[in-house]
Design an enzyme around this catalytic site. Structure first.
Site, short mmCIF file in Angstrom:
data_model
loop_
_atom_site.label_atom_id
_atom_site.label_comp_id
_atom_site.label_asym_id
_atom_site.label_seq_id
_atom_site.Cartn_x
_atom_site.Cartn_y
_atom_site.Cartn_z
N SER A 110 49.65 49.23 42.01
CA SER A 110 49.82 49.73 43.36
C SER A 110 50.58 51.06 43.33
O SER A 110 50.15 52.00 42.68
CB SER A 110 50.54 48.67 44.20
OG SER A 110 50.47 48.96 45.56
N ASP A 118 40.17 45.77 47.90
CA ASP A 118 41.63 45.80 47.89
C ASP A 118 42.14 46.27 49.25
O ASP A 118 41.75 47.34 49.72
CB ASP A 118 42.11 46.75 46.79
CG ASP A 118 43.61 46.67 46.53
OD1 ASP A 118 44.39 46.59 47.50
OD2 ASP A 118 44.00 46.71 45.35
N HIS A 133 44.68 42.35 46.07
CA HIS A 133 45.36 43.58 45.68
C HIS A 133 45.59 43.61 44.18
O HIS A 133 46.29 42.78 43.64
CB HIS A 133 46.69 43.65 46.43
CG HIS A 133 47.46 44.92 46.23
ND1 HIS A 133 46.84 46.15 46.09
CD2 HIS A 133 48.79 45.15 46.15
CE1 HIS A 133 47.76 47.08 45.94
NE2 HIS A 133 48.95 46.51 45.97
#
Length: 545
Positions: free
Chosen positions: A258, A487, A515
């Site tokens: 991320s 995602d 995610h």
């Protein structure tokens, strides 16, 4: 948010409203509303919204902005004492792990002007096999504790063969968790903040939201006025290079998820000749301005929500209807009821479930399809039994609030980094209102709240030091960028954009939900990344799992 860039000021929805946030701190995975929304700050890509963004949102393509320039290869004399320091390791209180403290200059432009201390943890390679050096890990945020991620997941849950050959290492970035954390509000104040109405309907409600953002920002500024100016991603990347050197590694090997992909890509851009084996999972596009990032992330959450909707109506216990195209309308109607009349939760602090906490709870479940059944149960209890306890639990998990009413500093650090890294998406409530049609087109359910979440940085006490830019990292060894097609927090288009920018990138695609991808159940993804980490062999170009 969900995420930073993967997130906004509130976190991947963060109070800052600017970037993604990685929610994986356990074997599930660690990325945006209110603060959650703030996380919204993580911005999602509008491509999945089913329509093109309006003209005001079309800035920030991968071609926009200058490329991040590499730093000189030689270490400046003023930084030599930092690069020459020796680490003293000691027990962390967690079996198998050691901890230490790393000294870094507060301001790299003025190395003699003060320093800050960063917490570092490691778990040494267990063998057998050749030791490959250190593998630095970061779970995202910004604001997520890398040490917590290491001790709770990576150091014990990464593949055994990876842990056998690498020292698993984590550093909490400046201002985060154990590294002189930024603090903005106490627990009671955060409870009030997270219950603020993030979808104001009139001037009075708008004024309350602006006041909440100002109080949040003022609290951060009062706590750490000096540090707050020096929590940027570029500075955190320079800290990683200092740690690499002190650990004795010639090259940096790293897995970032991320927002951690933005941090890792920034490192590659600044130090391309020191890139070892870099995995950037849930890639972010550094070329996007905050407004476009937020719009993209809004669309990303809509994409994830539509996948949830299709799954929900196939289950007997779906409380949102029997047809997928009804789910969003019914959820929005439920949120509107909560906006007018919150429902009980049984919370010891007396909190009721209003629209903001409920929305955060739903968004929290979008990060991992494994949470969808929990979300259905929570929605069923709230909609059919007037019991908001389940959604409150989901919301608290997102904000990292414990049962005693204490919050980690995740949301505070998330805002601090996001608001320094990029100019604010919006400067006034009027600008937000003008952009609402585009956000609501991107997500009829979440768009309004995620748009207002982006206003947080407008009141930040420190001016931004960063701008959107491309990262090319010319001369770097092969870098693996991973993107998940549905995602919610770091839209797949971001991974593709980052891969196009990085000169040595290999894009690895996971066709799935949730995610990030590594360690989430795909044998194909895990085997490909493990092979790269252990043998240095990157995947074939545009490999898909």
């Amino acid at each position: 948010m969900h995420t930073r860039r993967s997130s906004p000021v509130s976190p991947d929805p963060s109070p800052s409203g600017q970037g993604p946030r990685n929610r994986r701190s356990t074997p599930r995975r660690a990325g945006t509303f209110g603060t959650l929304i703030a996380v919204a700050a993580l911005l999602v890509s509008a491509c999945s919204s089913g329509g093109a963004p309006d003209a005001t949102m079309r800035t920030g393509s991968p071609a926009a902005g200058a490329a991040l320039a590499a730093l000189p290869r030689s270490t400046p004399a003023a930084l030599t004492p930092y690069y020459a320091q020796k680490l003293t390791w000691h027990s962390c209180g967690v079996p198998g792990f050691q901890c230490t403290t790393l000294k870094v200059p507060l301001d790299y432009a003025k190395p003699g002007g003060g320093e800050t201390r960063l917490a570092v943890a490691r778990k040494k390679a267990t063998g057998p096999g050749k030791r490959l050096g250190s593998l630095l890990v970061n779970p995202g945020g910004p604001g997520g504790s890398a040490i917590g991620y290491l001790q709770q997941y990576a150091g014990i849950g990464y593949p055994m063969e990876v842990r056998a050959q690498y020292d698993m290492v984590a550093v909490d970035p400046r201002g985060v968790a154990s590294s002189e954390p930024v603090e903005c509000l106490d627990g009671r104040e955060m409870d009030a903040y997270t219950q603020t109405d993030f979808t104001p309907d009139d001037a009075k409600e708008t004024g309350r939201l602006v006041s909440a953002y100002k109080k949040f920002a003022e609290g951060c500024g009062a706590d750490a006025p000096g540090l707050l100016r020096h929590v940027s991603t570029a500075e955190a990347a320079r800290d990683m290079d200092l740690l690499r050197s002190v650990l004795g590694d010639e090259k940096l090997s790293y897995v970032g998820a991320s927002y951690g992909t933005f941090l890792g890509a920034t490192y590659a851009g600044l130090f391309p000749d020191r890139v070892g084996r870099l995995v950037l999972d849930g890639g972010m596009d550094p070329s996007l301005p905050a407004r476009r990032m937020n719009l993209d992330q809004t669309a990303g959450f809509e994409t994830a929500f539509q996948a949830f909707a299709r799954d929900c109506v196939r289950q007997r216990d779906c409380p949102l209807g029997t047809k997928a195209n009804e789910v969003g309308k019914n959820l929005k109607a439920f949120f509107e009821k909560l906006d007018a009349r919150p429902i009980p939760t049984g919370d010891a602090a007396g909190r009721e479930l209003g629209e903001s906490l409920a929305t955060t709870g739903v968004i929290a479940a979008m990060y991992d399809e494994g949470a969808w059944s929990t979300l259905r149960d929570a929605l069923s209890a709230a909609m059919r039994e007037n019991d908001g306890a389940g959604l409150l639990v989901l919301s608290d998990s997102y904000y990292e609030r414990d049962s005693d009413g204490r919050y980690t500093n995740l949301m505070f650090a998330n805002a601090a980094v996001n608001c320094v890294d990029l100019p604010a998406a919006f400067s006034t409530p009027e600008e937000v209102r003008a952009a609402l049609p585009a956000f609501e087109k991107a997500s009829p359910v979440f768009g309004k709240g995620l748009a207002w979440a982006t206003l947080n940085c407008a009141y930040w006490p420190v001016a931004p030091t960063g701008e959107p830019h491309r990262i090319e990292a010319r001369g770097a060894a092969p870098i693996v960028v991973v993107g998940t097609t549905r995602d919610p927090a770091t839209p797949y288009r971001w991974a593709k954009a980052l891969s196009r920018q990085l000169s040595s990138s290999r894009l690895l695609t996971y066709d799935g939900d949730g995610h990030t991808a590594y360690g989430r159940g795909s044998t194909c993804i895990d085997r490909t990344i493990n092979t790269y980490l252990l043998r240095g062999t990157p995947p074939a170009r545009d490999k898909r799992c």
